[in-house]
Write a protein that holds these residues in place. Sequence first.
Motif, PDB file in Angstrom:
ATOM      1  N   LYS A   5      -1.234   4.034  -1.583  1.00 11.05           N
ATOM      2  CA  LYS A   5      -2.002   3.499  -2.718  1.00 11.05           C
ATOM      3  C   LYS A   5      -1.905   4.386  -3.958  1.00 11.05           C
ATOM      4  CE  LYS A   5      -5.137   0.582  -0.168  1.00 11.05           C
ATOM      5  NZ  LYS A   5      -6.499   0.106   0.043  1.00 11.05           N
ATOM      6  N   GLY A   6      -0.763   5.011  -4.134  1.00 15.63           N
ATOM      7  CA  GLY A   6      -0.507   5.806  -5.331  1.00 15.63           C
ATOM      8  C   GLY A   6      -1.285   7.091  -5.437  1.00 15.63           C
ATOM      9  N   THR A   7      -2.004   7.481  -4.374  1.00  9.79           N
ATOM     10  CA  THR A   7      -2.847   8.673  -4.488  1.00  9.79           C
ATOM     11  C   THR A   7      -2.651   9.723  -3.403  1.00  9.79           C
ATOM     12  OG1 THR A   7      -4.641   7.587  -3.286  1.00  9.79           O
ATOM     13  CG2 THR A   7      -4.704   7.411  -5.672  1.00  9.79           C
TER      14      THR A   7
ATOM     15  N   ASP B  66       0.798  -1.222   0.000  1.00 16.45           N
ATOM     16  CA  ASP B  66       0.000   0.000   0.000  1.00 16.45           C
ATOM     17  C   ASP B  66       0.833   1.276   0.000  1.00 16.45           C
ATOM     18  OD1 ASP B  66      -2.389  -1.426   0.018  1.00 16.45           O
ATOM     19  OD2 ASP B  66      -2.434  -1.509   2.209  1.00 16.45           O
ATOM     20  N   PHE B  67       2.029   1.225   0.560  1.00 20.58           N
ATOM     21  CA  PHE B  67       2.862   2.420   0.693  1.00 20.58           C
ATOM     22  C   PHE B  67       4.082   2.360  -0.218  1.00 20.58           C
ATOM     23  CE2 PHE B  67       0.584   2.568   4.709  1.00 20.58           C
ATOM     24  CZ  PHE B  67       0.309   3.923   4.840  1.00 20.58           C
ATOM     25  N   THR B  68       4.409   3.507  -0.795  1.00 18.68           N
ATOM     26  CA  THR B  68       5.643   3.677  -1.561  1.00 18.68           C
ATOM     27  C   THR B  68       6.491   4.711  -0.838  1.00 18.68           C
ATOM     28  OG1 THR B  68       4.424   3.294  -3.603  1.00 18.68           O
ATOM     29  CG2 THR B  68       6.601   4.301  -3.812  1.00 18.68           C
ATOM     30  N   ILE B  69       7.769   4.436  -0.667  1.00 18.19           N
ATOM     31  CA  ILE B  69       8.675   5.396  -0.044  1.00 18.19           C
ATOM     32  C   ILE B  69       9.185   6.339  -1.137  1.00 18.19           C
ATOM     33  CG2 ILE B  69      10.840   5.727   1.192  1.00 18.19           C
ATOM     34  CD1 ILE B  69      10.394   2.912   2.408  1.00 18.19           C
TER      35      ILE B  69
END
Length: 161
Positions: free
Chosen positions: A82-84, A62-65
Amino acid sequence: QKLGFSLRVRPFGSIANGFARHGADIDATCSRFDKDDKGDDPSPDPQELLDRVVALMRDSADFTINDQIRGARIPLLKLRYKGTIDVDLSFQNVVPLKNTQLLRSYVSFGFKVRDVGVLVKLWAEAAGVLGATKGYLSAYSFTLMVVYFLQVDPAIRLPVL
């Protein structure tokens, strides 16, 4: 569970105090939670917490660093959920929580407080004079000025808390 101790993540800033605009990021702080004392444990090193949370986030779908800001007084992890939704996660940074409570109390007096605050922040952004990192006042500072104006305006007289 994976960390070996409990963490508490709490939001602060405009998303939590009511002065957020559409599309605002989420500011939150992560602190170690001592279940015995029922409060935050100030002892862990913020860098150590950052390292442990980064290890967890790398496994998250769910998370991007996006960035890790380690050289600041308060370490910061810039994430995207979630990319948003952008999330700025700080560590052992509990002071802004009281500021958030204060501003949320002012918003509770009516939507005009929120509306004037958001309008001033929009003006400052359009005028290119918003942002402490750019050498200008922060959004928080502009919001405090709005609250002060509403307190001293004889037609409004927002209470002093």
